[in-house]
Scaffold this active site. Structure first.
Site, PDB file in Angstrom:
ATOM      1  N   LYS A   1      39.054  38.093  34.165  1.00 47.21           N
ATOM      2  CA  LYS A   1      39.308  38.531  34.964  1.00 47.21           C
ATOM      3  C   LYS A   1      40.341  39.272  35.677  1.00 47.21           C
ATOM      4  CE  LYS A   1      34.509  36.187  36.548  1.00 47.21           C
ATOM      5  NZ  LYS A   1      34.244  35.263  37.613  1.00 47.21           N
TER       6      LYS A   1
ATOM      7  N   HIS B   1      34.801  34.496  33.060  1.00 46.14           N
ATOM      8  CA  HIS B   1      33.776  33.785  32.882  1.00 46.14           C
ATOM      9  C   HIS B   1      33.740  33.673  31.007  1.00 46.14           C
ATOM     10  CE1 HIS B   1      29.561  35.180  32.719  1.00 46.14           C
ATOM     11  NE2 HIS B   1      29.973  35.732  31.691  1.00 46.14           N
TER      12      HIS B   1
ATOM     13  N   ASN C   1      38.453  33.080  39.958  1.00 48.93           N
ATOM     14  CA  ASN C   1      38.183  31.564  39.144  1.00 48.93           C
ATOM     15  C   ASN C   1      38.805  32.088  37.706  1.00 48.93           C
ATOM     16  OD1 ASN C   1      35.625  32.997  38.003  1.00 48.93           O
ATOM     17  ND2 ASN C   1      34.430  31.034  38.447  1.00 48.93           N
TER      18      ASN C   1
ATOM     19  N   TYR D   1      26.335  41.095  35.364  1.00 50.39           N
ATOM     20  CA  TYR D   1      25.869  40.136  36.227  1.00 50.39           C
ATOM     21  C   TYR D   1      24.343  40.644  36.807  1.00 50.39           C
ATOM     22  CZ  TYR D   1      30.891  37.998  36.719  1.00 50.39           C
ATOM     23  OH  TYR D   1      32.103  38.097  35.910  1.00 50.39           O
TER      24      TYR D   1
ATOM     25  N   GLU E   1      25.625  39.839  26.667  1.00 53.53           N
ATOM     26  CA  GLU E   1      26.998  40.441  26.885  1.00 53.53           C
ATOM     27  C   GLU E   1      27.486  40.843  26.319  1.00 53.53           C
ATOM     28  OE1 GLU E   1      28.317  36.815  28.781  1.00 53.53           O
ATOM     29  OE2 GLU E   1      26.671  36.775  30.593  1.00 53.53           O
TER      30      GLU E   1
HETATM   31  P1  CMP Z   1      30.933  33.537  36.661  1.00 54.73           P
HETATM   32  O1  CMP Z   1      30.935  32.800  35.731  1.00 54.73           O
HETATM   33  O2  CMP Z   1      31.777  34.894  36.421  1.00 54.73           O
HETATM   34  O3  CMP Z   1      29.925  34.441  36.705  1.00 54.73           O
HETATM   35  C1  CMP Z   1      29.274  34.731  38.579  1.00 54.73           C
HETATM   36  C2  CMP Z   1      30.800  34.663  39.331  1.00 54.73           C
HETATM   37  O4  CMP Z   1      30.323  35.129  40.489  1.00 54.73           O
HETATM   38  C3  CMP Z   1      30.813  33.284  38.582  1.00 54.73           C
HETATM   39  O5  CMP Z   1      32.014  33.341  38.175  1.00 54.73           O
HETATM   40  C4  CMP Z   1      31.795  33.205  40.317  1.00 54.73           C
HETATM   41  O6  CMP Z   1      33.192  33.830  40.272  1.00 54.73           O
HETATM   42  C5  CMP Z   1      30.844  34.324  41.187  1.00 54.73           C
HETATM   43  N1  CMP Z   1      30.458  33.306  42.056  1.00 54.73           N
HETATM   44  C6  CMP Z   1      30.717  33.357  43.370  1.00 54.73           C
HETATM   45  N2  CMP Z   1      29.919  32.566  44.786  1.00 54.73           N
HETATM   46  C7  CMP Z   1      29.491  31.865  43.549  1.00 54.73           C
HETATM   47  C8  CMP Z   1      28.106  30.908  43.712  1.00 54.73           C
HETATM   48  N3  CMP Z   1      28.141  30.613  44.582  1.00 54.73           N
HETATM   49  N4  CMP Z   1      27.651  30.447  42.552  1.00 54.73           N
HETATM   50  C9  CMP Z   1      27.601  31.091  41.093  1.00 54.73           C
HETATM   51  N5  CMP Z   1      28.956  32.281  41.340  1.00 54.73           N
HETATM   52  C10 CMP Z   1      29.139  32.322  42.164  1.00 54.73           C
END
Ligand code: CMP
Length: 147
Positions: A9, A115, A112, A49, A126
């Site tokens: 990311k 992904h 974070n 997403y 994806e």
């Molecule tokens: P990712 O694995 O990219 O998939 C969806 C993303 O939404 C997740 O990582 C997080 O970065 C973001 N996100 C933010 N808030 C939440 C939440 N409460 N639960 C899950 N994903 C979240």
């Protein structure tokens, strides 16, 4: 052979963690079969997403993933999806184990770093969003016999 899509990311690139993150996955013996850097637009972000549409964090998520370039990678290995998810750690970095990418380098759920596909079906969906068929490579590495 099983494949998984990962996205480094915008925060991975901004924080110069690209090499470190790719190394952690490669060093496990997981092979890169496709890699590209790109700027995600709103349309691609929403397709990627789509399962989170309507959730309270959806708008932030789309803004974040489109805020700066990302790197998309398709990896290949036996049990690739679950192997990579173990290396990445759980979604919320504050709960991720030390030794995982999110546990060691991330601190908030929005930023974070990475992904990773959560199933073989998601990986297929994806990968097709981010890669044309001719940019995913079928090749052997000599070291595979040692893994
Ligand atoms: P990712 O694995 O990219 O998939 C969806 C993303 O939404 C997740 O990582 C997080 O970065 C973001 N996100 C933010 N808030 C939440 C939440 N409460 N639960 C899950 N994903 C979240």
């Amino acid at each position: 052979m099983e494949k998984s899509l990962i996205l480094l990311k915008p925060d991975s690139i901004q924080r110069s963690l690209v090499g470190t993150i790719i190394s952690k996955i490669e060093q496990k013996g997981i092979k890169i079969v496709g890699i590209r850097m790109l700027q995600v637009d709103e349309n691609l972000a929403k397709q990627h997403y789509h399962i989170h549409e309507g959730k309270p964090f959806f708008t932030n998520l789309i803004e974040f993933i489109t805020s700066s370039p990302i790197i998309a990678i398709v990896f290949e290995a036996p049990n690739c999806v679950s192997q990579i998810r173990s290396i990445v750690g759980v979604t919320d970095p504050s709960e991720a184990n030390p030794g995982t990418i999110r546990g060691d380098f991330a601190s908030t759920i929005d930023a974070n770093l990475i992904h990773a596909s959560d199933s073989i079906e998601s990986a297929e969906y994806e990968s097709k969003l981010f890669f044309p068929k001719n940019e995913i490579f079928d090749y052997q590495k000599d070291i595979e016999k040692w893994l």
